[in-house]
Design a protein around this motif. Structure first.
Motif, PDB file in Angstrom:
ATOM      1  N   LEU A 126      46.764  69.708  51.099  1.00 51.18           N
ATOM      2  CA  LEU A 126      48.209  69.935  50.983  1.00 51.18           C
ATOM      3  C   LEU A 126      48.683  69.761  49.547  1.00 51.18           C
ATOM      4  O   LEU A 126      49.492  70.550  49.043  1.00 51.18           O
ATOM      5  CB  LEU A 126      48.961  68.972  51.897  1.00 51.18           C
ATOM      6  N   ARG A 140      57.241  71.073  52.186  1.00 53.15           N
ATOM      7  CA  ARG A 140      55.944  70.521  52.582  1.00 53.15           C
ATOM      8  C   ARG A 140      55.963  69.907  53.982  1.00 53.15           C
ATOM      9  O   ARG A 140      55.037  70.108  54.766  1.00 53.15           O
ATOM     10  CB  ARG A 140      55.479  69.489  51.556  1.00 53.15           C
ATOM     11  N   GLU A 144      53.661  71.270  56.998  1.00 52.23           N
ATOM     12  CA  GLU A 144      52.664  70.408  57.633  1.00 52.23           C
ATOM     13  C   GLU A 144      52.859  70.389  59.152  1.00 52.23           C
ATOM     14  O   GLU A 144      51.886  70.431  59.916  1.00 52.23           O
ATOM     15  CB  GLU A 144      52.763  68.998  57.066  1.00 52.23           C
TER      16      GLU A 144
END
Length: 247
Positions: A126, A140, A144
């Protein structure tokens, strides 16, 4: 040859939303606005209600989530005249893209080493992805959440050269097909063949895990990506685009 509506179903499965609503054959997906794929209507199944009323209902549902109504237009839309109806309501066509497919029966061998493939999402992957694709860094958390909802077998790949990740992406295997997602290369390392080598490694991983074919989506205006995928042997199967209601 893959049945094309089958590919569209894989694309929905392999890039999920945070929540979804099935409304008379139309699939409405929501993911806090991160990517049109996960925040749009996919009208690909049989429909029986009045189309204008359904469009209005979708607009209300997306407005309740503080999002614009977006429709994904593929060759499989139901009813067939939906794209024209949306245009007449003022919806703008954006992000014309191609679905491209590839048979894995004659894969070339990769020329570069350094490929690392993990079958679970890691913090390091990531971090590298957000570094290589800064536009996703602000999203993010949502990204995720989306990725961890993927059910198919997933391979997260990083291509490491001289101790540094120069490219990354991931593939999802479902029903004998590997879909490729979020292929990105370090801006300072482009035009060196890294993406080609990384994808080749990923396709071999897919084949070793039962995939016989592959598909990907690419924006029609992304000429460098189109050249790369043509070099790898991908062929365009169909075009799609989005209709977006202006705010």
């Amino acid at each position: 040859m893959m049945e094309l509506k089958h590919v569209e179903e894989l694309a929905l499965n392999q890039w999920p939303a945070l929540s979804a609503l099935l409304y008379d054959g139309w699939l409405l997906r929501f993911a806090e606005g991160y990517t049109k794929r996960s925040n749009s209507v996919s009208p690909i199944f049989g429909s029986s209600l009045d189309t204008a009323a359904k469009i209005a209902a979708c607009e209300e549902l997306y407005a309740s989530q503080q999002q614009p109504a977006i429709f994904k237009i593929t060759p499989f839309v139901q009813p067939e005249g939906l794209d024209q109806q949306l245009a007449e309501r003022g919806y703008v066509r954006v992000d014309s893209s191609f679905i491209q497919t590839l048979s894995l029966d004659q894969l070339q061998q990769p020329r570069l080493g350094g490929a690392v493939i993990r079958e679970t999402l890691t913090a390091n992957w990531l971090v590298d992805f957000c570094r290589l694709n800064p536009g996703s860094a602000a999203h993010r958390s949502v990204m995720e959440q989306i990725i961890t909802r993927i059910i198919g077998k997933t391979g997260f790949i990083s291509l490491v050269q001289d101790g540094r990740t120069v490219a990354c992406g991931f593939g999802v295997i479902e029903r004998g097909c590997i879909g490729l997602y979020d292929i990105v290369t370090d801006e300072a390392c482009r035009n060196k063949g890294y993406a080609e080598q990384m994808i080749t490694h990923l396709l071999h991983w897919g084949k070793s895990n039962g995939a016989a074919s592959s598909y990907l989506a690419v924006i029609a205006q992304n000429k460098p990506a189109l050249r790369l995928y043509e070099k790898l042997g991908y062929k365009t199967a169909y075009e799609y685009w989005y209709r977006v209601r202006p705010n």
